[in-house]
Scaffold this motif. Structure first.
Motif, PDB file in Angstrom:
ATOM      1  N   SER A   1      45.969  12.668  12.628  1.00 39.76           N
ATOM      2  CA  SER A   1      47.213  11.901  12.495  1.00 39.76           C
ATOM      3  C   SER A   1      47.715  11.958  11.060  1.00 39.76           C
ATOM      4  O   SER A   1      48.916  12.066  10.810  1.00 39.76           O
ATOM      5  N   ASP A   2      46.795  11.901  10.101  1.00 37.98           N
ATOM      6  CA  ASP A   2      47.178  12.078   8.695  1.00 37.98           C
ATOM      7  C   ASP A   2      47.672  13.498   8.431  1.00 37.98           C
ATOM      8  O   ASP A   2      48.577  13.707   7.617  1.00 37.98           O
ATOM      9  N   VAL A   3      47.076  14.476   9.113  1.00 37.88           N
ATOM     10  CA  VAL A   3      47.500  15.873   8.932  1.00 37.88           C
ATOM     11  C   VAL A   3      48.959  16.030   9.344  1.00 37.88           C
ATOM     12  O   VAL A   3      49.736  16.719   8.679  1.00 37.88           O
ATOM     13  N   TYR A   4      49.358  15.379  10.436  1.00 36.87           N
ATOM     14  CA  TYR A   4      50.757  15.463  10.867  1.00 36.87           C
ATOM     15  C   TYR A   4      51.675  14.883   9.797  1.00 36.87           C
ATOM     16  O   TYR A   4      52.681  15.495   9.417  1.00 36.87           O
TER      17      TYR A   4
ATOM     18  N   VAL B   1      53.038  28.073   2.470  1.00 40.28           N
ATOM     19  CA  VAL B   1      53.162  26.621   2.639  1.00 40.28           C
ATOM     20  C   VAL B   1      53.924  26.301   3.925  1.00 40.28           C
ATOM     21  O   VAL B   1      53.554  25.399   4.683  1.00 40.28           O
ATOM     22  N   ALA B   2      54.976  27.068   4.200  1.00 45.86           N
ATOM     23  CA  ALA B   2      55.779  26.809   5.404  1.00 45.86           C
ATOM     24  C   ALA B   2      54.974  27.023   6.671  1.00 45.86           C
ATOM     25  O   ALA B   2      55.017  26.204   7.598  1.00 45.86           O
ATOM     26  N   TYR B   3      54.215  28.122   6.732  1.00 45.84           N
ATOM     27  CA  TYR B   3      53.396  28.371   7.914  1.00 45.84           C
ATOM     28  C   TYR B   3      52.338  27.283   8.080  1.00 45.84           C
ATOM     29  O   TYR B   3      52.056  26.833   9.196  1.00 45.84           O
ATOM     30  N   THR B   4      51.754  26.859   6.992  1.00 43.92           N
ATOM     31  CA  THR B   4      50.757  25.795   7.061  1.00 43.92           C
ATOM     32  C   THR B   4      51.389  24.512   7.582  1.00 43.92           C
ATOM     33  O   THR B   4      50.815  23.818   8.431  1.00 43.92           O
ATOM     34  N   ALA B   5      52.577  24.183   7.101  1.00 34.96           N
ATOM     35  CA  ALA B   5      53.265  22.968   7.544  1.00 34.96           C
ATOM     36  C   ALA B   5      53.565  23.016   9.036  1.00 34.96           C
ATOM     37  O   ALA B   5      53.420  22.008   9.742  1.00 34.96           O
ATOM     38  N   VAL B   6      53.979  24.183   9.525  1.00 34.96           N
ATOM     39  CA  VAL B   6      54.297  24.315  10.954  1.00 34.96           C
ATOM     40  C   VAL B   6      53.082  23.950  11.803  1.00 34.96           C
ATOM     41  O   VAL B   6      53.197  23.277  12.832  1.00 34.96           O
ATOM     42  N   HIS B   7      51.914  24.378  11.365  1.00 33.77           N
ATOM     43  CA  HIS B   7      50.715  24.093  12.148  1.00 33.77           C
ATOM     44  C   HIS B   7      50.241  22.654  11.969  1.00 33.77           C
ATOM     45  O   HIS B   7      49.591  22.110  12.860  1.00 33.77           O
ATOM     46  N   CYS B   8      50.589  22.042  10.866  1.00 37.65           N
ATOM     47  CA  CYS B   8      50.239  20.631  10.677  1.00 37.65           C
ATOM     48  C   CYS B   8      51.012  19.720  11.624  1.00 37.65           C
ATOM     49  O   CYS B   8      50.523  18.642  11.974  1.00 37.65           O
ATOM     50  N   VAL B   9      52.213  20.111  12.021  1.00 38.64           N
ATOM     51  CA  VAL B   9      53.062  19.229  12.837  1.00 38.64           C
ATOM     52  C   VAL B   9      53.058  19.636  14.304  1.00 38.64           C
ATOM     53  O   VAL B   9      53.965  19.286  15.051  1.00 38.64           O
ATOM     54  N   ARG B  10      52.031  20.353  14.730  1.00 37.16           N
ATOM     55  CA  ARG B  10      51.924  20.664  16.153  1.00 37.16           C
ATOM     56  C   ARG B  10      51.692  19.382  16.936  1.00 37.16           C
ATOM     57  O   ARG B  10      51.118  18.406  16.438  1.00 37.16           O
ATOM     58  N   LEU B  11      52.139  19.368  18.183  1.00 43.77           N
ATOM     59  CA  LEU B  11      52.139  18.130  18.957  1.00 43.77           C
ATOM     60  C   LEU B  11      50.741  17.590  19.210  1.00 43.77           C
ATOM     61  O   LEU B  11      50.518  16.389  19.181  1.00 43.77           O
TER      62      LEU B  11
ATOM     63  N   GLY C   1      46.835  17.018  18.291  1.00 44.53           N
ATOM     64  CA  GLY C   1      45.998  16.976  17.107  1.00 44.53           C
ATOM     65  C   GLY C   1      44.951  18.074  17.073  1.00 44.53           C
ATOM     66  O   GLY C   1      44.626  18.596  16.001  1.00 44.53           O
ATOM     67  N   LYS C   2      44.406  18.460  18.229  1.00 45.95           N
ATOM     68  CA  LYS C   2      43.361  19.482  18.251  1.00 45.95           C
ATOM     69  C   LYS C   2      43.879  20.832  17.781  1.00 45.95           C
ATOM     70  O   LYS C   2      43.087  21.708  17.396  1.00 45.95           O
ATOM     71  N   ASP C   3      45.192  21.037  17.801  1.00 45.95           N
ATOM     72  CA  ASP C   3      45.769  22.314  17.370  1.00 45.95           C
ATOM     73  C   ASP C   3      46.126  22.324  15.888  1.00 45.95           C
ATOM     74  O   ASP C   3      46.577  23.344  15.378  1.00 45.95           O
ATOM     75  N   ARG C   4      45.951  21.195  15.218  1.00 49.37           N
ATOM     76  CA  ARG C   4      46.290  21.129  13.792  1.00 49.37           C
ATOM     77  C   ARG C   4      45.088  21.517  12.942  1.00 49.37           C
ATOM     78  O   ARG C   4      43.948  21.280  13.346  1.00 49.37           O
ATOM     79  N   PRO C   5      45.323  22.092  11.768  1.00 44.05           N
ATOM     80  CA  PRO C   5      44.201  22.445  10.901  1.00 44.05           C
ATOM     81  C   PRO C   5      43.562  21.212  10.284  1.00 44.05           C
ATOM     82  O   PRO C   5      44.157  20.139  10.222  1.00 44.05           O
ATOM     83  N   ALA C   6      42.334  21.370   9.821  1.00 37.52           N
ATOM     84  CA  ALA C   6      41.669  20.312   9.069  1.00 37.52           C
ATOM     85  C   ALA C   6      42.205  20.306   7.642  1.00 37.52           C
ATOM     86  O   ALA C   6      42.767  21.298   7.167  1.00 37.52           O
ATOM     87  N   MET C   7      42.028  19.186   6.947  1.00 35.20           N
ATOM     88  CA  MET C   7      42.542  19.099   5.584  1.00 35.20           C
ATOM     89  C   MET C   7      41.870  20.125   4.672  1.00 35.20           C
ATOM     90  O   MET C   7      42.488  20.621   3.732  1.00 35.20           O
ATOM     91  N   ALA C   8      40.619  20.478   4.951  1.00 37.81           N
ATOM     92  CA  ALA C   8      39.948  21.494   4.125  1.00 37.81           C
ATOM     93  C   ALA C   8      40.682  22.827   4.215  1.00 37.81           C
ATOM     94  O   ALA C   8      40.820  23.548   3.220  1.00 37.81           O
ATOM     95  N   ASP C   9      41.172  23.175   5.400  1.00 38.27           N
ATOM     96  CA  ASP C   9      41.928  24.422   5.562  1.00 38.27           C
ATOM     97  C   ASP C   9      43.272  24.339   4.845  1.00 38.27           C
ATOM     98  O   ASP C   9      43.739  25.310   4.251  1.00 38.27           O
ATOM     99  N   ILE C  10      43.900  23.177   4.904  1.00 35.21           N
ATOM    100  CA  ILE C  10      45.183  22.998   4.228  1.00 35.21           C
ATOM    101  C   ILE C  10      45.003  23.117   2.716  1.00 35.21           C
ATOM    102  O   ILE C  10      45.800  23.766   2.031  1.00 35.21           O
ATOM    103  N   VAL C  11      43.946  22.502   2.199  1.00 32.47           N
ATOM    104  CA  VAL C  11      43.663  22.600   0.758  1.00 32.47           C
ATOM    105  C   VAL C  11      43.492  24.067   0.365  1.00 32.47           C
ATOM    106  O   VAL C  11      44.040  24.523  -0.649  1.00 32.47           O
ATOM    107  N   ALA C  12      42.740  24.824   1.158  1.00 32.27           N
ATOM    108  CA  ALA C  12      42.495  26.232   0.828  1.00 32.27           C
ATOM    109  C   ALA C  12      43.801  27.027   0.813  1.00 32.27           C
ATOM    110  O   ALA C  12      44.026  27.861  -0.069  1.00 32.27           O
TER     111      ALA C  12
END
Length: 827
Positions: A696-699, A762-772, A774-785
């Motif tokens: 939920s925070d990832v979104y 950054v744009a591609y990462t954001a697109v995956h963060c806002v997927r409907l 939660g199981k399809d969103r990346p973990a924060m560790a992946d976003i940081v990387a």
């Protein structure tokens, strides 16, 4: 060389006499000196590659968290078509390709692509909307486009072929070898499916017979193939340099035969194993097993062995069932495709049953009758022992609580841990709260008792948890100071209007100066005497005080102290000189923020996002149990005098689900809690189902990333009097379509070469963060990387990333891609 599995049922033309699937695949093999097989994972549609050799290591993710629809391979490179068909990526055939090796091919205005077919040095794909085949690379030996309605597009060494989607079903070929291959199929009728590899192409006819070009070294005629196996599935065929494999119509097992020699040798590499489809290149063939979607590979004349790839998507997802030619969807395939569309079922007259999930183990057999009395006696002994130990522990707990909970009046706010034990308790706490910004009020970590009893209970509970251990690798900090209300009133000059700098989750924030000269931000809870109002203020105050007393991280706002007098509840923080990210992105006319460097620097925006992501990652990965912020938004990301970003406002935060739930992954565990947060940033899954997870925070952070890219608020109006639009709906379609420049913030300068790659990442990462989901969103560790990679690109040092001090590396760093046009080099 193109992988040619037959399950991928993308029907191109409704007028075709017998709709057939396209030749696109979710598995590909590159059979060079070190063969590599790549596939689209069933669980999340990400791409993995692994060496074909026996005993190989685990598979490596490619371009995480991008999702893919198709993959194809040639001798020198592998290509993947992104889900939706908008973007095409290629990389060398390595088991673990590095991020800098990934190249993006732009489709020059083409629509959504499909039927990806990679040959020796060319890439072909079909643009269904425009009705044309397109090529990239090929050294100018292929046309730029070929108009027409086609299906079953394939590529080999120096040629690409396809079947015309009309009554004639004629084979058309292009490239330097195209005319020779096409001539071998001149008299073929009822071609259902094509495959290609090396210098040859093969077809399966409606009769189930196989037909291969150049099979006879003397005549070179496709009609010299009478000795080839018959009764083949029309949708299971793969061709290598000197062999071909197909699926038998009766049971979908694999049969292979040699090509090009004086005689034809037929062999069966995996007796008794049914396959969904096959792919081949060089002398290697691989298939997806129907029973569990695992991958098996074999070389010419050898037996099949399992490769260490995850379960593979058993076909390409299609939008609607009408694309399946009346065969319908494969059993349970809609869940593989994210609920939108499914995978077509093979309907070739075979009796092979649809694949099923793993069979549950049978119930354990009952114990022999003679053992019951012995078991009962042992149970009574165990019960007595446990009861005695429990009674002793309970007595010790009572004594401890009497001594430390009621006899001690000293309050030291350090190393605290909120007292949430179950999701139900959190939900009960939230049910008594009102909405905050449209989402709901803060749920207290301690529940929400009423009236004066609440104040006393909060004090007792807070004093009891003061001695609990700190979680995570944070460094120790000084205890939070306790201020008097008079001290803080003087620091803010009586909470003057000119000292006001913002709003928090439970009150107003003022700038103040302590007697020792320290500049601070002071959050004062809203005044009000009604019981529910006090509950809400007390709940948020306790939550934030508890969390910030316990946590210490460079990218979390620092707590200086607190004040608790009568009805007053105040928190004192380090002062953040440059305000909130929100104010720098959306400055008010005439404010100092209008001259902010954030507006003119992509590098600074990415740095701020990276800082904030590290703070959130700390909450999710290093706090035990994890902490869910619940209100990630640009106004809660504060900037100090050095433009270092810090996450603030923990008034809504909750501790995540207990770690003891070993049967579920972290992303699947959730609290059932009434929705709370800010509209525009709230996770739809949480808002609609009340399922709260770290995702939920990832979104919310994904929305912040889109906000930083576009310069738009989370919810805005396109024009005066227009309807509200979310930044997600505004930006995501353009990003997915490869038209990022349409939505970038016009106030910022055009990104430089390295910045363009960083902004795209950054744009591609954001697109995956806002997927409907939660199981399809990346973990924060992946976003940081990914953000570390993007920031390194801005500094021009991405190539030195391994030793450049970007500590939180991840396979997702491979998502960074180099732009490339249709004539550029792939590697």
């Amino acid at each position: 060389m193109t992988p040619l599995p037959a399950l991928l049922l993308l029907v191109l033309i409704a007028a075709a006499p017998a709709p057939a699937p396209a030749s696109a695949s979710t598995l590909a093999v590159s059979g060079g000196a070190s063969p590599v097989v790549c596939g689209v994972a069933k669980e999340n549609r990400t791409l993995y590659c692994a060496p074909v050799s026996a005993g190989s290591s685990n598979a490596s993710a490619v371009a995480l968290p991008l999702t893919f629809a198709e993959v194809s391979a040639g001798r020198g490179f592998v290509c993947g078509l992104q889900a939706g068909g908008a973007a095409l990526f290629c990389w060398p055939p390595a088991a673990a390709p590095q991020w800098q090796q990934l190249k993006r091919i732009y489709n020059n205005g083409a629509g959504a692509l499909q039927d990806l077919a990679v040959g020796a040095d060319q890439v072909a794909a079909y643009d269904e909307a425009a009705g044309r085949v397109l090529w990239w690379r090929g050294g100018g030996r292929f046309p730029e486009r070929a108009d027409g309605d086609f299906r079953s597009l394939v590529s080999g060494d120096g040629f690409s072929c396809s079947v015309e989607a009309n009554a004639s079903a004629a084979v058309r070929c292009w490239g330097p070898r195209g005319s020779a291959v096409q001539a071998d199929f001149a008299n073929a009728t009822s071609v259902r499916y094509l495959a290609a590899g090396g210098t040859r192409a093969c077809a399966v006819l409606a009769s189930g017979a196989a037909l291969c070009s150049g099979s006879d070294s003397t005549s070179g005629s496709a009609n010299a193939s009478a000795v080839l196996p018959r009764d083949l599935s029309p949708y299971g065929l793969a061709v290598g340099d000197s062999h071909a494999c197909a699926l038998r119509r009766t049971n979908h097992t694999a049969v292979c035969w040699s090509l090009g020699g004086p005689t034809t040798t037929v062999y069966y590499p995996a007796v008794g194993t049914a396959f969904q489809f096959l792919v081949a290149d060089g002398n290697i063939t691989c298939g997806v097993a129907s029973i569990d979607f695992s991958v098996m590979c074999w070389s010419l004349g050898s037996d099949a062995t399992t490769v260490s790839l995850p379960r593979i998507l058993p076909g390409v997802c299609v939008r609607d069932e009408s694309s399946c030619g009346g065969c319908g969807y494969l059993w349970q395939s809609q869940q593989f495709c994210g609920g939108s569309g499914g995978i077509c079922r093979l309907c070739d007259g075979s009796s092979a049953p649809p694949p099923r999930g793993p069979v549950s183990p049978p119930p354990s057999s009952p114990p022999p009758p003679g053992s019951s009395s012995k078991r009962v006696s042992k149970a009574w002994i165990a019960f007595c022992v446990v009861g005695a130990v429990g009674s002793f522990a309970g007595l010790c707990s009572i004594v401890y609580c009497l001594v430390f909970g009621f006899c001690s009046n000293k309050r030291v706010h350090n190393s605290v841990q909120p007292n949430i034990t179950t999701a139900g308790a959190a939900a009960a706490a939230d049910n008594n709260n009102n909405n905050n910004n449209g989402g709901g009020a803060a749920g207290s970590p301690y529940g929400s008792p009423n009236g004066s009893r609440a104040r006393g209970l909060f004090r007792r509970q807070l004093s009891r948890v003061m001695t609990r251990q700190r979680s995570g690798p944070s460094s120790f900090k000084d205890p939070a100071e306790e201020f008097t209300f008079a001290q803080l009133e003087a620091a803010t000059k009586g909470f003057a209007a000119e000292a006001k700098i913002g709003e928090g989750s439970f009150g107003t924030v003022y700038r103040g100066k302590l007697p020792d000269g320290r500049e601070v931000a002071i959050k004062r809870g809203e005044s009000g005497t009604r019981a529910w109002r006090f509950q809400e203020k007390e709940s948020a105050f306790r939550s934030e005080l508890a969390f910030l007393s316990r946590l210490h991280h460079k990218h979390l706002v620092g707590l200086v102290g607190y004040c608790e007098e009568n009805e007053e509840r105040l928190l004192v923080y380090e002062y953040m000189k440059n305000g909130a990210l929100y104010d720098n992105l959306h400055p008010k006319p005439g404010s100092a923020a209008q001259q902010s460097p954030v507006a003119s620097s992509w590098k600074l925006r990415i740095k701020i996002l990276l800082d904030a992501s590290r703070g959130i990652e700390y909450l999710h990965s290093y706090a035990v149990p994890p902490i869910i912020h619940r209100d990630i938004k640009s106004s809660n990301i504060l900037l100090d005098g050095n433009w270092t970003a810090r996450v603030s406002d923990f008034g809504l935060s909750l501790m995540g689900p207990p770690e003891s739930e070993e049967t579920q992954s972290q992303s699947q565990r959730h609290l059932t809690v009434k929705a709370a947060g800010t509209l525009g940033y709230m996770d739809p899954e949480y808002y609609g189902l009340h399922h709260l997870t770290v995702k939920s925070d990832v979104y919310g952070f994904g929305v912040v990333m889109l906000e930083a890219l576009t310069g738009r608020r989370a919810i805005f109006k396109e024009a005066e009097g227009g309807s509200p639009v979310s930044v997600v709906d505004h930006a995501v379609p353009s990003i997915v379509a490869g038209e990022l420049t349409k939505v970038l913030d016009p106030r910022a300068p055009e990104p430089a070469e390295h910045e363009a790659e960083a902004v795209e990442l950054v744009a591609y990462t954001a697109v995956h963060c806002v997927r409907l989901e939660g199981k399809d969103r990346p973990a924060m560790a992946d976003i940081v990387a990914n953000l570390e990679t993007a920031f390194a690109l801005c500094e021009g040092s991405a190539g030195d990333r391994g030793g450049g001090g970007f500590g939180n590396s991840s396979s997702s760093a491979s998502m960074s891609v180099t732009s490339m046009d249709r004539s550029g080099a792939l590697v």
